[in-house]
Design a protein around this motif. Structure first.
Motif, PDB file in Angstrom:
ATOM      1  N   LYS A 176       0.975  -1.127   0.123  1.00 45.22           N
ATOM      2  CA  LYS A 176       0.259  -0.056  -0.096  1.00 45.22           C
ATOM      3  C   LYS A 176       0.752   1.419   0.038  1.00 45.22           C
ATOM      4  O   LYS A 176       0.479   2.308  -0.734  1.00 45.22           O
ATOM      5  N   SER A 189      -3.991  -0.355  -5.564  1.00 48.58           N
ATOM      6  CA  SER A 189      -5.400   0.075  -4.888  1.00 48.58           C
ATOM      7  C   SER A 189      -6.796  -0.487  -5.198  1.00 48.58           C
ATOM      8  O   SER A 189      -7.387  -0.992  -4.379  1.00 48.58           O
ATOM      9  N   GLU A 193      -8.624  -3.200  -2.831  1.00 51.34           N
ATOM     10  CA  GLU A 193     -10.071  -2.846  -2.538  1.00 51.34           C
ATOM     11  C   GLU A 193     -10.919  -3.996  -2.893  1.00 51.34           C
ATOM     12  O   GLU A 193     -11.953  -4.233  -1.961  1.00 51.34           O
ATOM     13  N   ASN A 194     -10.692  -4.760  -4.050  1.00 51.21           N
ATOM     14  CA  ASN A 194     -11.525  -5.824  -4.264  1.00 51.21           C
ATOM     15  C   ASN A 194     -11.160  -6.887  -3.218  1.00 51.21           C
ATOM     16  O   ASN A 194     -12.180  -7.620  -3.135  1.00 51.21           O
ATOM     17  N   CYS A 196     -10.629  -6.724  -0.468  1.00 50.18           N
ATOM     18  CA  CYS A 196     -11.140  -6.332   0.957  1.00 50.18           C
ATOM     19  C   CYS A 196     -12.735  -6.467   1.022  1.00 50.18           C
ATOM     20  O   CYS A 196     -13.086  -7.072   1.819  1.00 50.18           O
ATOM     21  N   ALA A 197     -13.278  -6.446  -0.237  1.00 44.25           N
ATOM     22  CA  ALA A 197     -14.658  -6.454  -0.426  1.00 44.25           C
ATOM     23  C   ALA A 197     -15.041  -7.861  -0.640  1.00 44.25           C
ATOM     24  O   ALA A 197     -15.983  -8.347   0.087  1.00 44.25           O
ATOM     25  N   SER A 209      -7.719  -5.700   7.828  1.00 44.90           N
ATOM     26  CA  SER A 209      -6.406  -5.186   6.981  1.00 44.90           C
ATOM     27  C   SER A 209      -5.134  -4.778   7.900  1.00 44.90           C
ATOM     28  O   SER A 209      -5.613  -4.045   8.634  1.00 44.90           O
TER      29      SER A 209
END
Length: 333
Positions: A176, A189, A193-194, A196-197, A209
């Motif tokens: 990150k 990024s 994000e994907n 984490c979703a 995270s």
């Protein structure tokens, strides 16, 4: 009573030739595969029919290392149940589900690339010769370099490591804060994000995270290819770890710079390891102190305590859901 079959027990047996075991398991499951050799490492890539792919969507590559830590003399020191036999077995079962048609895939398309990697344990320690915490000695670095040479740089790369114990799905933040190009930052990024979703959906919101010591993601990040690592932790260990991160702002940096050296108590006390740590400018005593602040799940890696009894069915259920969700997810190229 164990919740895992005899097949898994055979895989973590001291005398198991893990590559030959996987090759035979894939053949018995009627799963085609091909070896990818980089240096002394032999990675196994599952080959699905061309009908399983649609060029309009990104390829989703999943990496799981099948090698396990050995003693300095090559001797057996750990069953490696969680590091990384659990994730390997989860992905093997996932490959079987993809091949059998038991998953409801739109148009029969999944766009999955599954690779059982070799040599992850080679890069566990920093060296004076490189500045990347042992990344260039890992088997994944050679694989990532090959990907880059072939122009395979836009896959969604997911690394699964230590996914057999606990009930909290953790997405690693490694990458990150990279000082790489703006293009890399944007790609990472979106991937993060994907991940984490998907983790949130797979774990019913029980996800976090956090900084996780480098694994196979190290080699890909070093080659400028975005890769996200995932692991699983018990709730209590995750809570304590997060509190330490919040309390000590330098802790995260120490985990990422020195965490792999302390990742697995069995290696910290090795004379050979102590010598390598000193050569890399790391005090072995400091590495030991750091290891005591890491989650117990990570501390028992590379020891005899990383056994089948330490695994939990909750972790396997979460990872099954995550992988199945990943199979049906789609991001346009």
């Amino acid at each position: 009573m164990s919740f895992l079959p005899q097949e898994f027990k055979d895989f973590i047996a001291p005398d198991c030739n893990r590559r030959l075991f996987l090759e035979e398991a894939l053949r018995k499951s009627a799963l085609d595969f091909y070896p990818i050799t980089t240096g002394s490492c032999v990675h196994l890539c599952v080959k699905f029919p061309s009908a399983a792919y649609n060029s309009l969507f990104k390829i989703k590559t999943v990496l799981v290392h099948y090698d396990r830590a050995l003693g300095a003399d090559g001797s057996f020191i750990t069953p490696g149940a969680n590091d990384n036999s659990a994730a390997v077995y989860q992905v093997l079962c996932f490959a079987r589900r993809l091949s059998s048609g038991s998953l409801a895939l739109p148009g029969g398309v999944h766009n999955m690339r599954l690779i059982f990697t070799d040599g992850e344990e080679l890069g566990g320690l920093p060296s004076a010769a490189d500045n990347q915490n042992g990344q260039e000695t890992q088997g994944s670095f050679g694989l990532a370099a090959l990907f880059k040479k072939l122009g395979i740089t836009d896959d969604e790369v997911y690394v699964l490591d230590g996914c057999g114990r606990g009930d909290v799905l953790a997405v690693s933040t490694a990458g990150k804060n990279s000082r790489a190009s703006l293009s890399f930052a944007k790609k990472f990024s979106l991937l993060f994000e994907n991940a984490c979703a998907l983790a949130a959906e797979a774990s019913s919101g029980k996800h976090i995270s956090i900084p996780v010591p480098y694994g196979d993601n190290a080699g890909f990040l070093a080659c400028g290819i975005p890769a996200v690592a995932l692991t699983v932790l018990p709730s209590d260990e995750a809570s304590v770890y997060m509190r330490r991160l919040q309390k000590d702002k330098a802790f995260e940096k120490n985990v990422m710079n020195r965490g792999v050296a302390a990742h697995g108590a069995g290696f910290v006390f090795s004379p050979e390891t102590a010598a390598r740590l000193r050569k890399a400018g790391i005090d072995p005593a400091e590495a030991l102190l750091l290891s005591e602040q890491l989650p117990r799940t990570w501390r028992v890696m590379h020891t005899l305590y990383d056994d089948e009894a330490s695994l939990t069915p909750e972790a396997f259920k979460i990872m099954e859901r995550f992988l199945d969700l990943l199979a049906v997810s789609r991001r346009c190229v």
